[in-house]
Design a protein around this motif. Structure first.
Motif, mmCIF file in Angstrom:
data_model
loop_
_atom_site.group_PDB
_atom_site.id
_atom_site.type_symbol
_atom_site.label_atom_id
_atom_site.label_comp_id
_atom_site.label_asym_id
_atom_site.label_seq_id
_atom_site.Cartn_x
_atom_site.Cartn_y
_atom_site.Cartn_z
ATOM 1 N N ALA A 117 -0.906 84.779 70.668
ATOM 2 C CA ALA A 117 -2.282 84.984 70.500
ATOM 3 C C ALA A 117 -2.233 86.047 69.648
ATOM 4 N N ILE A 118 -1.498 86.926 69.686
ATOM 5 C CA ILE A 118 -1.655 88.117 68.809
ATOM 6 C C ILE A 118 -1.170 87.903 67.226
ATOM 7 N N GLY A 135 -11.334 84.914 72.922
ATOM 8 C CA GLY A 135 -11.063 85.614 74.143
ATOM 9 C C GLY A 135 -12.306 86.158 74.820
ATOM 10 N N TYR A 136 -13.187 86.597 73.865
ATOM 11 C CA TYR A 136 -14.254 87.120 74.247
ATOM 12 C C TYR A 136 -15.195 87.410 73.079
ATOM 13 N N GLY A 183 -9.959 88.763 69.424
ATOM 14 C CA GLY A 183 -9.085 88.271 69.972
ATOM 15 C C GLY A 183 -8.909 86.642 70.173
ATOM 16 N N VAL A 184 -7.965 86.079 69.786
ATOM 17 C CA VAL A 184 -7.632 84.446 69.781
ATOM 18 C C VAL A 184 -7.116 84.430 71.328
ATOM 19 N N GLU A 185 -7.835 83.332 71.925
ATOM 20 C CA GLU A 185 -7.603 82.745 73.152
ATOM 21 C C GLU A 185 -6.759 81.565 72.837
ATOM 22 N N THR A 241 -5.012 85.547 76.002
ATOM 23 C CA THR A 241 -5.684 86.161 74.876
ATOM 24 C C THR A 241 -5.292 87.453 74.189
ATOM 25 N N ALA A 242 -5.489 87.660 73.052
ATOM 26 C CA ALA A 242 -5.251 89.076 72.437
ATOM 27 C C ALA A 242 -6.304 89.814 72.361
#
Length: 517
Positions: A256-257, A300-301, A334-336, A342-343
């Protein structure tokens, strides 16, 4: 978007209306649409990587609740407007215990049925795909194949997740047999929770000796709880189980990171277009969201794309302002992944490519706070020490700049805290399936908890000087800086999982220089 149907035979599609064009339902149509389809052959997938980890998690949960029936719903679709829904995201506890992420089915329910001799049998109930001999596959816009695409069979999901599966209709038998020993994850599916509560209450009323029964969970409207709410404990235990990540989870966090790093690269590469648009922040958001959809499931948000003074608004998600050369651009994103891990990364970027002297000084102060906090992370310290260390640097820097009415040493005393004017948020939160993971864990295991190898959390100090703050020099006003990294505790210390995303002022300037066309 295609129009929805309204037929007498339709079920579970309550938002279709009579004002819409309808699917034909003549006998001739039904006979014709149900015939001449190629035979389906189920190709069973290999077990997914997470299946064995999810089985271990279920075993750990089972050991905590001997003799209790545990009901963990995935949740249902949530309405966005009229007959459109938000993208479905299964409840975190459900995904954690099944390994089912973005491909999970709405309305699914995991049940852990206790064995008389100890342990539990896990069964996953979900709505299996409809046969072509029914009208569901073409006439139901919420679950029909013609509307949302193919759905998996019971056998396919059983092989994929290494779980016993049954059709959702079989859940009625479970609901009919619930008693005071049934616990449910209460926030996941309110309708199912209400139904289970009613059956539990009926079981209590019918009991011969009500006072001798174990503590049970009613919904808040049904009265005060005299003792411990065991369903609340179930939520709490599931949060606390996630405090220490297993190898699969840490691997997902790394992926994810990595995807998030590519999203930041995309933003910088598109700076010329972004700065040329009157709502450049929207373009930042869109560019990053494109990467999240390409390399993962979603964001992720809600992405924070805060340029100029908007960076002083901690959760700025309106993202409708311009991105102006000379300002700083704070991006918290952040990518989920499809697994839902998620990151959560923040970088603050000089839009023109270089920091001004004041911007650089503030930026490097924030980095010093982040580095100081990271330097103390190791098993055995308390989580709150990470925040205290970062805030010590924030207090020292703001005192050196003459912003505080007291010394740095006085400011950090609990009764003072003047430096918090410029950073009111916390420094760290746990991270995983939720961006603010493990939120229902007890304070003594979270904020006051002792760090263990496998814990993953953020370190994210900042400094925010509001545009109208008369306590700071005019040249500081409207500058907001945050640097956020994702950290995993190791056996001997810690690893910064996002360290490859440039962090120092020099490295950030070099990053922008080489990323621009």
């Amino acid at each position: 978007m295609a129009d929805q149907t309204d037929t007498a035979a339709r079920t579970d599609a309550p938002r279709a209306t009579s004002n819409r064009s309808t699917t034909p339902h003549s006998d001739a149509f039904k006979e014709y649409i149900s015939s001449n389809w190629a035979e389906r052959t189920d190709v069973l997938p290999p077990a997914r990587e997470e299946a064995s980890f999810a089985a271990d998690r279920r075993a750990r949960l089972s050991a905590k609740y001997p003799g209790k029936r545990l009901v963990i719903p995935a949740g249902r679709l949530k309405q966005r407007s009229n007959d459109t829904d938000y993208p479905f995201r299964a409840h975190t506890s459900f995904s954690y215990l099944t390994g089912w992420g973005s491909d999970s089915e709405p309305g699914s329910v995991l049940v852990l049925e206790p064995h008389a001799g100890g342990g539990h049998e896990a069964t996953l109930y979900f709505r299996e795909r409809a046969g072509r001999d029914s009208d569901e596959f073409y006439a139901n816009p919420e679950i029909g194949e013609f509307w949302i695409g193919p759905r998996p069979s019971l056998a396919q999901v059983a092989a994929d997740l290494q779980l016993a599966t049954l059709g959702i209709a079989e859940l009625d038998r479970v609901i009919g047999s619930v008693d005071e020993n049934t616990l449910v994850v209460r926030g996941a599916d309110p309708e199912l929770t209400t139904l289970i509560d009613a059956h539990v209450e009926a079981a209590v009323v019918e009991a011969e000796d009500e006072a001798a029964l174990p503590t049970i969970a009613f919904s808040p409207a049904e009265g005060e709880r005299d003792e411990v709410d065991e369903s609340a404990l179930l939520d709490q235990d599931l949060s606390e189980m996630r405090l220490v990540k297993d190898d699969y989870e840490i691997g997902q966090m790394r992926l994810a990171i990595d995807a998030t790093r590519r999203g930041f690269d995309d933003i910088i590469a598109d700076f010329p277009r972004i700065t040329g648009h009157e709502r450049g922040e929207r373009l930042v958001e869109g560019v990053f969201n494109g990467r999240a959809r390409a390399d993962g499931n979603a964001v992720g948000y809600d992405t924070i794309a805060a340029s100029g003074p908007h960076a002083c608004i901690l959760h700025w998600t309106r993202n409708d302002g311009p991105v102006v050369p000379g300002d700083l651009m704070l991006v918290d994103a952040g990518v989920e992944l499809d697994s839902y891990y998620t990151a959560d990364i923040t970088r603050t970027l000089p839009v023109s490519g270089t920091f001004s002297p004041e911007q650089r000084m503030i930026y490097e102060a924030v980095r010093e706070a982040a580095d100081a906090a990271f330097a103390i992370v190791r098993p055995g310290i308390r989580f709150r020490e990470v925040h205290a260390t970062a805030m010590g640097v924030i207090a020292r820097k703001t005192a050196e700049w003459g912003l505080l009415p007291v010394s740095a040493e006085e400011a950090v005393e609990p009764q003072n805290q003047q430096h918090r004017r410029y950073m009111v948020h916390g420094t760290s939160h746990h991270l995983g399936l939720d961006v603010h993971d493990c939120a229902k864990a007890r304070r003594e295991l979270y904020l006051d908890g002792v760090l263990e190898a496998g814990m993953v959390f953020t370190i994210e100090p900042g400094l925010y000087f509001q545009p109208d703050d008369l306590t700071v020099p005019e040249s500081f006003r409207g500058i907001g800086v945050r640097i956020e990294d994702d950290i995993v505790v190791t056996a001997t210390g810690a690893e910064n999982l996002s360290v490859q995303i440039p962090r120092t002022a020099d490295d950030v300037e070099a990053w922008i220089a080489r990323s621009r066309p």
